[in-house]
Motif scaffolding. Structure first.
Motif, PDB file in Angstrom:
ATOM      1  N   LEU A 190       0.849  -1.195   0.000  1.00 46.22           N
ATOM      2  CA  LEU A 190       0.000   0.000   0.000  1.00 46.22           C
ATOM      3  C   LEU A 190       0.883   1.244   0.000  1.00 46.22           C
ATOM      4  N   LYS A 191       0.678   2.111  -0.970  1.00 46.52           N
ATOM      5  CA  LYS A 191       1.482   3.327  -1.060  1.00 46.52           C
ATOM      6  C   LYS A 191       1.231   4.224   0.150  1.00 46.52           C
ATOM      7  N   CYS A 235     -13.655   4.580   0.829  1.00 46.16           N
ATOM      8  CA  CYS A 235     -12.471   4.110   0.089  1.00 46.16           C
ATOM      9  C   CYS A 235     -11.515   5.245  -0.272  1.00 46.16           C
ATOM     10  N   ASP A 294      -8.607   7.843   1.421  1.00 43.86           N
ATOM     11  CA  ASP A 294      -7.737   8.029   2.573  1.00 43.86           C
ATOM     12  C   ASP A 294      -8.079   9.341   3.280  1.00 43.86           C
ATOM     13  N   LYS A 345      -7.474  11.030  -1.179  1.00 39.70           N
ATOM     14  CA  LYS A 345      -7.355  10.289  -2.434  1.00 39.70           C
ATOM     15  C   LYS A 345      -7.460   8.785  -2.175  1.00 39.70           C
ATOM     16  N   PRO A 346      -7.763   7.998  -3.221  1.00 36.28           N
ATOM     17  CA  PRO A 346      -7.730   6.539  -3.064  1.00 36.28           C
ATOM     18  C   PRO A 346      -6.305   6.100  -2.722  1.00 36.28           C
ATOM     19  N   VAL A 347      -6.194   4.936  -2.085  1.00 33.64           N
ATOM     20  CA  VAL A 347      -4.884   4.388  -1.735  1.00 33.64           C
ATOM     21  C   VAL A 347      -4.462   3.387  -2.807  1.00 33.64           C
ATOM     22  N   ASN A 348      -3.300   3.601  -3.368  1.00 28.43           N
ATOM     23  CA  ASN A 348      -2.810   2.722  -4.427  1.00 28.43           C
ATOM     24  C   ASN A 348      -2.303   1.398  -3.866  1.00 28.43           C
ATOM     25  N   ASN A 363     -10.199  -5.017  -3.767  1.00 28.95           N
ATOM     26  CA  ASN A 363      -9.901  -3.752  -4.446  1.00 28.95           C
ATOM     27  C   ASN A 363     -11.161  -3.071  -4.967  1.00 28.95           C
ATOM     28  N   SER A 364     -11.084  -1.741  -5.123  1.00 27.06           N
ATOM     29  CA  SER A 364     -12.209  -1.004  -5.711  1.00 27.06           C
ATOM     30  C   SER A 364     -12.082  -0.943  -7.229  1.00 27.06           C
ATOM     31  N   LYS A 417       1.634   0.531  -9.611  1.00 31.00           N
ATOM     32  CA  LYS A 417       0.238   0.549  -9.187  1.00 31.00           C
ATOM     33  C   LYS A 417      -0.543  -0.506  -9.957  1.00 31.00           C
ATOM     34  N   GLU A 474      -6.597  -0.071  -6.619  1.00 29.28           N
ATOM     35  CA  GLU A 474      -6.873   0.858  -5.525  1.00 29.28           C
ATOM     36  C   GLU A 474      -7.653   0.117  -4.449  1.00 29.28           C
TER      37      GLU A 474
END
Length: 248
Positions: free
Chosen positions: A85-86, A131, A133, A138-141, A185-186, A201, A204
């Motif tokens: 997870l980034k 979903c 952060d 933003k979404p989490v990569n 994942n989304s 990546k 997400e």
């Protein structure tokens, strides 16, 4: 001089034919990954025998070995993973010292009805479960922990589905001869046959999957690692590797 020109023409023709052959092989390998993806989906629905599973894994790994040879690159095995997870590290892993992992009773061929929890749930900051952060907005990569080939994935899931993994990805890492699995994942940004590099990546974080979709479940990535034993994936605990992984 004429002899040299003829030799050069033959060399050019040889490499032209080689490139055509490589292109044809690549197309067939894409088909092989698609076939394996269909097989993996069939496993989720149950009824696949061990012999058939061994055959399918043998087939896709032979294709990958061929593609690795055609790539003609000498890549040193990575000594350290990238955290999946980034912006996160091992402190986001659920449980105490990784005790959320337990693989007793797990069988790959049980598909969607398997027992146990051969994985680590890695939680993001998402109090309202959208979903996104809470820190970054933003979404989490989701990142590939190492270089590898996407052998199976699912980018479709409906809230009324009982499939546990939701939108998931399987990656095979030939240098280490292991598989990694990323679930709930989304959105997914790779497909079967994609070659991914460490830290790339691939998805997400989301809330897809029978249990992950429910409000009682905090938003997280479900992460597993497997090795082949007698031709069938068997899980083992990647906690120490995740602790040492590099954060991007």
């Amino acid at each position: 001089m004429l002899l040299i020109i003829n030799l050069m023409q033959k060399i050019i023709l040889f490499f032209s034919l080689l490139l055509v052959s490589i292109g044809a092989l690549a197309q067939r390998d894409t088909a092989a990954f698609t076939k394996f993806n269909s097989f993996n989906n069939a496993v989720l629905n149950g009824g696949i025998k061990k012999v058939e599973a061994q055959k399918q894994f043998d087939m896709v790994l032979k294709r990958i070995a061929l593609l690795e040879m055609l790539r003609a690159e000498f890549i040193q095995p990575k000594l350290q993973w990238v955290f999946p997870l980034k912006g996160y590290n091992s402190s986001a892993i659920g449980g105490t010292h990784g005790n959320g992992y337990f693989d007793k009773g797990y069988r790959y061929l049980d598909g969607n009805k398997h027992g146990a929890h051969p994985a680590h749930d890695i939680f993001i900051n998402d109090k309202n479960q959208d979903c996104i952060d809470d820190r970054t907005g933003k979404p989490v990569n989701v990142l590939s922990v190492d270089d590898g080939w996407v052998i199976a994935c699912c980018n479709e899931w409906e809230p009324n589905s009982n499939m546990r993994g939701g939108k998931f990805i399987w990656i095979y890492h030939p240098k280490a001869a292991v598989f990694t699995y990323y679930a709930h994942n989304s959105a997914i940004f790779v497909k079967p046959g994609s070659y991914v590099t460490q830290g790339q990546k691939i998805a997400e974080v989301g809330r897809t999957g029978y249990n992950a979709y429910k409000k009682r479940s905090p938003t997280h990535l479900h992460f597993s690692e497997f090795k082949l034993v007698d031709g069938i994936p068997v899980p083992f605990n990647p906690y120490e590797q995740l602790k040492k992984a590099r954060t991007l």
